[in-house]
Design an enzyme around this catalytic site. Structure first.
Site, PDB file in Angstrom:
ATOM      1  CG  HIS A  65      -1.853   1.144   1.306  1.00 14.55           C
ATOM      2  ND1 HIS A  65      -3.093   1.156   0.705  1.00 14.55           N
ATOM      3  CD2 HIS A  65      -1.726   2.351   1.891  1.00 14.55           C
ATOM      4  CE1 HIS A  65      -3.688   2.312   0.929  1.00 14.55           C
ATOM      5  NE2 HIS A  65      -2.879   3.066   1.649  1.00 14.55           N
ATOM      6  CG  HIS A  67      -1.494   6.893  -1.122  1.00 15.98           C
ATOM      7  ND1 HIS A  67      -2.802   6.930  -1.532  1.00 15.98           N
ATOM      8  CD2 HIS A  67      -1.498   6.238   0.065  1.00 15.98           C
ATOM      9  CE1 HIS A  67      -3.568   6.324  -0.630  1.00 15.98           C
ATOM     10  NE2 HIS A  67      -2.799   5.891   0.352  1.00 15.98           N
ATOM     11  CD  GLU A 145      -8.105   6.541  -3.595  1.00 16.99           C
ATOM     12  OE1 GLU A 145      -7.803   5.933  -2.564  1.00 16.99           O
ATOM     13  OE2 GLU A 145      -7.719   7.697  -3.852  1.00 16.99           O
ATOM     14  CB  SER A 149     -19.186  11.064   0.297  1.00 17.52           C
ATOM     15  OG  SER A 149     -18.926  12.435   0.512  1.00 17.52           O
ATOM     16  CG  HIS A 183     -10.376   7.630  -0.301  1.00 13.70           C
ATOM     17  ND1 HIS A 183     -10.948   8.181   0.814  1.00 13.70           N
ATOM     18  CD2 HIS A 183      -9.053   7.914  -0.225  1.00 13.70           C
ATOM     19  CE1 HIS A 183      -9.995   8.805   1.518  1.00 13.70           C
ATOM     20  NE2 HIS A 183      -8.848   8.660   0.904  1.00 13.70           N
ATOM     21  CG  HIS A 210      -7.490   4.162   2.812  1.00 12.79           C
ATOM     22  ND1 HIS A 210      -7.592   4.824   1.633  1.00 12.79           N
ATOM     23  CD2 HIS A 210      -6.161   4.116   3.108  1.00 12.79           C
ATOM     24  CE1 HIS A 210      -6.380   5.182   1.204  1.00 12.79           C
ATOM     25  NE2 HIS A 210      -5.500   4.759   2.078  1.00 12.79           N
ATOM     26  CD  GLU A 213      -5.853   6.552   7.804  1.00  6.18           C
ATOM     27  OE1 GLU A 213      -6.680   6.677   6.874  1.00  6.18           O
ATOM     28  OE2 GLU A 213      -4.694   6.990   7.751  1.00  6.18           O
ATOM     29  CG  ASP A 313      -0.582   5.260   3.929  1.00  2.00           C
ATOM     30  OD1 ASP A 313      -1.092   5.283   2.798  1.00  2.00           O
ATOM     31  OD2 ASP A 313      -1.238   5.428   4.973  1.00  2.00           O
TER      32      ASP A 313
HETATM   33  C1  BEZ Z   1     -15.421  13.152  -0.721  1.00  2.00           C
HETATM   34  O1  BEZ Z   1     -16.587  12.922  -0.456  1.00  2.00           O
HETATM   35  O2  BEZ Z   1     -15.032  13.392  -1.870  1.00  2.00           O
HETATM   36  C2  BEZ Z   1     -14.412  13.129   0.383  1.00  2.00           C
HETATM   37  C3  BEZ Z   1     -14.816  12.963   1.692  1.00  2.00           C
HETATM   38  C4  BEZ Z   1     -13.896  12.949   2.711  1.00  2.00           C
HETATM   39  C5  BEZ Z   1     -12.558  13.076   2.420  1.00  2.00           C
HETATM   40  C6  BEZ Z   1     -12.132  13.230   1.121  1.00  2.00           C
HETATM   41  C7  BEZ Z   1     -13.059  13.249   0.081  1.00  2.00           C
HETATM   42 FE   FE2 Z   2      -3.277   5.071   2.282  1.00  2.00          FE
END
Ligand code: BEZ
Ligand code: FE2
Length: 409
Positions: A65, A67, A145, A149, A183, A210, A213, A313
């Site tokens: 893992h 990035h 990825e 939301s 994500h 993820h 965390e 990470d």
């Molecule tokens: C999003 O919804 O794009 C988002 C939410 C929390 C952290 C990063 C991105």
């Molecule tokens: Fe990560």
């Protein structure tokens, strides 16, 4: 066909077999492993490349893992608290990503190779790391990825995700394997999760996400409370989590090669489900420490027989992408574990378990596995064989030789 002999062969196989004065026969794949005597007798016509005293051959390390797109960070991001870190990532993302050119990422990959890594699980948010991964001899499981939301953005984000995944699929070859990353439960809308997992299971792609965390993530996912509430209200105008942890995990049922990263706040029910899903947990101990998150309770993983692999990470939450640095940090952090025994567990986690997490045929020096090997040397003779794995972790900064798919690279 080639043969290398060394003072020690660490196979990282099921029985953690270690061979003193051993040799390994390979071409693209491993053909045979045994004592030098046995191999000489069985392959009398093949020259043996003999490594020097105190040498070791072991499987190349698998960083399950990382990035790479955040490779330019050193002193920019805020550590010490998950929300402060997240805010600093959002605030400095554009500037950091712009600095992470293909040249810079290639330099980091080259250093990763010198520090023993032969395969990575690269989480790619924008596909800006694709070219560097393609150029590198390191095997890359390239996790395109998906994130977002907000329901009203889901169609657009899914189209963007599909386009990036398609570009990765077009580049597929033996050492570049497309895969799918979700994500996290808090940042991906259930529609996006469902559709991207459908794509992954139809085309048999490995998947990673993820999961739990930070304590803040736990509060938010379970109770819609805590400092994520302010973050979501300000940043996205949301006051409720898009999913609950168990709902989230239940979406991963048809995925063959699955891993969840962190899981430090996972409940017993979550761990039970993770076991049922046959997933591996990517353990990123340095990242967890930098963000002042909880230390993964490895005893609980043992209770549920859940394997863990090791990830650095990104440089967004680590000061090194060297797996040997990460292994030393693991030894220093898990103070309840005996350093000698835990070292053996860690070498397997950094090889075989990483391979399982990513869906590869690597990580063990066993016939028919891919011939990805590293050759290292210790500064002096190891008096007690039982201390070998610990000494490898304590003393290795760079490898002497790297072989990927049977080729010196
Ligand atoms: C999003 O919804 O794009 C988002 C939410 C929390 C952290 C990063 C991105
Ligand atoms: Fe990560």
């Amino acid at each position: 066909m080639k043969i290398i002999s060394a003072s020690w062969i660490i196979t990282c196989d099921e029985n953690s077999t270690i061979i003193k004065d051993g040799a390994i026969v390979y071409d693209k794949k491993i053909i045979d492993v045994g004592t030098i005597e046995f191999i000489k007798e069985k392959y009398p016509d093949v020259d043996i490349f003999q490594l020097e005293e105190n040498s070791i051959v072991m499987p190349g390390l698998i960083n399950s893992h990382v990035h790479l797109e955040f490779s330019s960070n050193t002193t920019t991001l805020k550590y010490g608290n998950f929300i402060s870190w997240l805010n600093s990532v959002i605030g400095s993302r554009d500037e950091l990503i712009e600095k992470a050119t293909t040249k810079l990422i290639s330099q980091k990959l080259s250093r990763m190779k010198k520090t023993g890594t032969t395969s990575i699980g690269a989480i790619s948010s924008y596909s800006f790391d694709l070219e560097a991964c393609k150029k590198s001899p390191i095997n890359t499981v390239f996790f395109t990825e998906v994130i977002g939301s907000k329901a009203d953005m889901a169609d657009t984000l899914f189209a963007d995700f599909k386009a990036r995944l398609n570009s990765a699929v077009l580049e597929k070859d033996e050492s570049f394997i497309p895969a799918v990353a979700i994500h996290s439960p808090y940042s991906v809308h259930p529609f996006l999760i469902r559709e991207s997992l459908k794509l992954a299971s139809e085309t048999n792609l490995s998947v990673s996400s993820h999961f739990l965390e930070s304590p803040e993530e736990f509060e938010w996912l379970h109770k819609d409370q805590g400092s994520f509430l302010d973050f979501f209200k300000n940043f996205l105008g949301q006051s409720q989590s898009v999913t609950r942890p168990m709902e989230f995990l239940n979406q991963f049922k048809n995925i063959e090669n699955l891993s969840f990263t962190h899981c430090v706040e996972a409940s017993n029910n979550d761990l039970h489900k993770i076991k049922e899903l046959g997933a591996t947990i990517n353990h990123c101990v340095t990242s967890n420490r930098f963000l002042n998150n909880t230390k993964l309770d490895l005893d609980r993983l043992d209770e549920y027989s859940i394997p863990f692999s090791i990830g650095t990470d990104g440089l967004s939450s680590n000061n090194s992408l060297s797996m040997f640095d990460e292994l030393r940090n693991l030894l220093m952090t898990h103070t309840n574990r005996n350093i000698i025994d835990f070292s053996k567990v860690l070498l397997k986690a950094a090889t075989k378990n990483g391979s399982d997490a990513l869906g590869l045929n690597k990580g063990e020096l066993v016939a028919n596995k891919d011939a990805d090997l590293i050759c290292i040397s210790l500064p002096d003779r190891v008096k007690d064989e039982n201390d070998l794995c610990m000494n490898i972790i304590l003393h290795t900064k760079f490898v002497d030789k790297t072989i990927i798919g049977g080729k010196n690279v």
